[in-house]
Write an enzyme that holds these catalytic residues in place. Structure first.
Site, PDB file in Angstrom:
ATOM      1  N   ARG A 189      -2.756   1.117  -9.484  1.00 45.57           N
ATOM      2  CA  ARG A 189      -1.809   2.045  -8.865  1.00 45.57           C
ATOM      3  C   ARG A 189      -0.469   2.118  -9.592  1.00 45.57           C
ATOM      4  O   ARG A 189       0.243   3.101  -9.448  1.00 45.57           O
ATOM      5  CB  ARG A 189      -1.597   1.693  -7.389  1.00 45.57           C
ATOM      6  CG  ARG A 189      -2.779   2.081  -6.533  1.00 45.57           C
ATOM      7  CD  ARG A 189      -2.508   1.882  -5.066  1.00 45.57           C
ATOM      8  NE  ARG A 189      -3.671   2.307  -4.274  1.00 45.57           N
ATOM      9  CZ  ARG A 189      -3.940   1.848  -3.074  1.00 45.57           C
ATOM     10  NH1 ARG A 189      -3.152   0.970  -2.498  1.00 45.57           N
ATOM     11  NH2 ARG A 189      -5.001   2.274  -2.427  1.00 45.57           N
ATOM     12  N   ARG A 243      -4.715   6.872  -1.510  1.00 42.53           N
ATOM     13  CA  ARG A 243      -3.255   6.810  -1.424  1.00 42.53           C
ATOM     14  C   ARG A 243      -2.574   7.576  -2.558  1.00 42.53           C
ATOM     15  O   ARG A 243      -1.532   8.183  -2.352  1.00 42.53           O
ATOM     16  CB  ARG A 243      -2.775   5.367  -1.367  1.00 42.53           C
ATOM     17  CG  ARG A 243      -3.202   4.687  -0.075  1.00 42.53           C
ATOM     18  CD  ARG A 243      -2.653   3.293   0.050  1.00 42.53           C
ATOM     19  NE  ARG A 243      -3.194   2.636   1.222  1.00 42.53           N
ATOM     20  CZ  ARG A 243      -2.698   2.746   2.449  1.00 42.53           C
ATOM     21  NH1 ARG A 243      -1.645   3.496   2.659  1.00 42.53           N
ATOM     22  NH2 ARG A 243      -3.248   2.100   3.459  1.00 42.53           N
ATOM     23  N   LYS A 263      -5.979  -2.608  -7.004  1.00 45.45           N
ATOM     24  CA  LYS A 263      -6.358  -1.831  -5.821  1.00 45.45           C
ATOM     25  C   LYS A 263      -7.499  -0.890  -6.221  1.00 45.45           C
ATOM     26  O   LYS A 263      -8.167  -1.111  -7.231  1.00 45.45           O
ATOM     27  CB  LYS A 263      -5.137  -1.055  -5.301  1.00 45.45           C
ATOM     28  CG  LYS A 263      -4.054  -1.961  -4.729  1.00 45.45           C
ATOM     29  CD  LYS A 263      -4.491  -2.543  -3.412  1.00 45.45           C
ATOM     30  CE  LYS A 263      -3.392  -3.317  -2.714  1.00 45.45           C
ATOM     31  NZ  LYS A 263      -3.829  -3.813  -1.409  1.00 45.45           N
ATOM     32  N   ASP A 311       0.815  -1.217   0.000  1.00 45.86           N
ATOM     33  CA  ASP A 311       0.000   0.000   0.000  1.00 45.86           C
ATOM     34  C   ASP A 311       0.849   1.267   0.000  1.00 45.86           C
ATOM     35  O   ASP A 311       0.343   2.351  -0.304  1.00 45.86           O
ATOM     36  CB  ASP A 311      -0.945   0.013   1.200  1.00 45.86           C
ATOM     37  CG  ASP A 311      -2.080  -0.986   1.037  1.00 45.86           C
ATOM     38  OD1 ASP A 311      -2.506  -1.226  -0.110  1.00 45.86           O
ATOM     39  OD2 ASP A 311      -2.549  -1.523   2.058  1.00 45.86           O
TER      40      ASP A 311
END
Length: 194
Positions: A107, A149, A103, A76
């Protein structure tokens, strides 16, 4: 992870993070920072609760290869590690991270495309990223793509630019950290944030 990275890459910075979890299953980011040469000091370590205060300072970082067994411990954090790598000397290679494609967003591609808009030299691969550094970043228009994120990583990247960085879909950050933007603003002004 976001504030550890900010402390390591921002010139003349020192950030103290209190009561940070240091459970070995979640400290991959610390291992990477230390391998890159970041200045991180531990204090007030509480072995029973697996926590400590961390002090991170501006550092001259070296590129590394991130692969294999460490990947599950930092999957992550890979977008913010990619930003970290833009400021490291040499070629950082992240591989064995195919899971990033499934995700909240893909990402791998999102990190590469959004950081490229700010001037990063970053290339996506099938299972990771290749980042050449150090690279000065500049302003631009970027998007979280609805991924908290990615949004937080881009806001930390904005600290490195003199020009404005416009973050679209910034509201995605509230999913995990509603006060993130206020804390970054306070940090950028050199303020104290408990």
């Amino acid at each position: 992870a976001f504030f550890l990275t900010a402390g390591a890459i921002m010139p003349e910075s020192e950030i103290v993070l209190k009561n940070v979890g240091i459970n070995p299953t979640r400290t991959g980011i610390l291992d990477v920072l230390e391998e890159m040469g970041a200045s991180i000091a531990f204090s007030n370590q509480d072995d029973q609760n697996q926590s400590a205060d961390l002090t991170v300072r501006s550092s001259t970082l070296q590129a590394v290869t991130i692969a294999g067994d460490i990947i599950p411990r930092l999957i992550d954090e890979l977008p913010i590690i990619a930003l970290l790598a833009t400021q490291a000397h040499g070629k950082t290679v992240i591989k064995d991270a195919e899971e990033l494609k499934v995700k909240e967003t893909n990402r791998i591609d999102a990190t590469a495309e959004e950081l490229t808009k700010l001037g990063a030299d970053i290339t996506p691969t099938e299972d990771g990223l290749i980042i050449n550094g150090p690279t000065p970043l500049h302003g631009g228009r970027v998007s979280s793509r609805g991924d908290h994120r990615i949004g937080m990583m881009l806001q930390i990247a904005a600290l490195l630019t003199d020009e404005e960085v416009e973050l679209e879909k910034a509201e995605a950050v509230a999913v995990s950290y509603p006060d993130f933007f206020q804390d970054v603003a306070r940090l950028a002004k050199g303020g104290n944030s408990e």
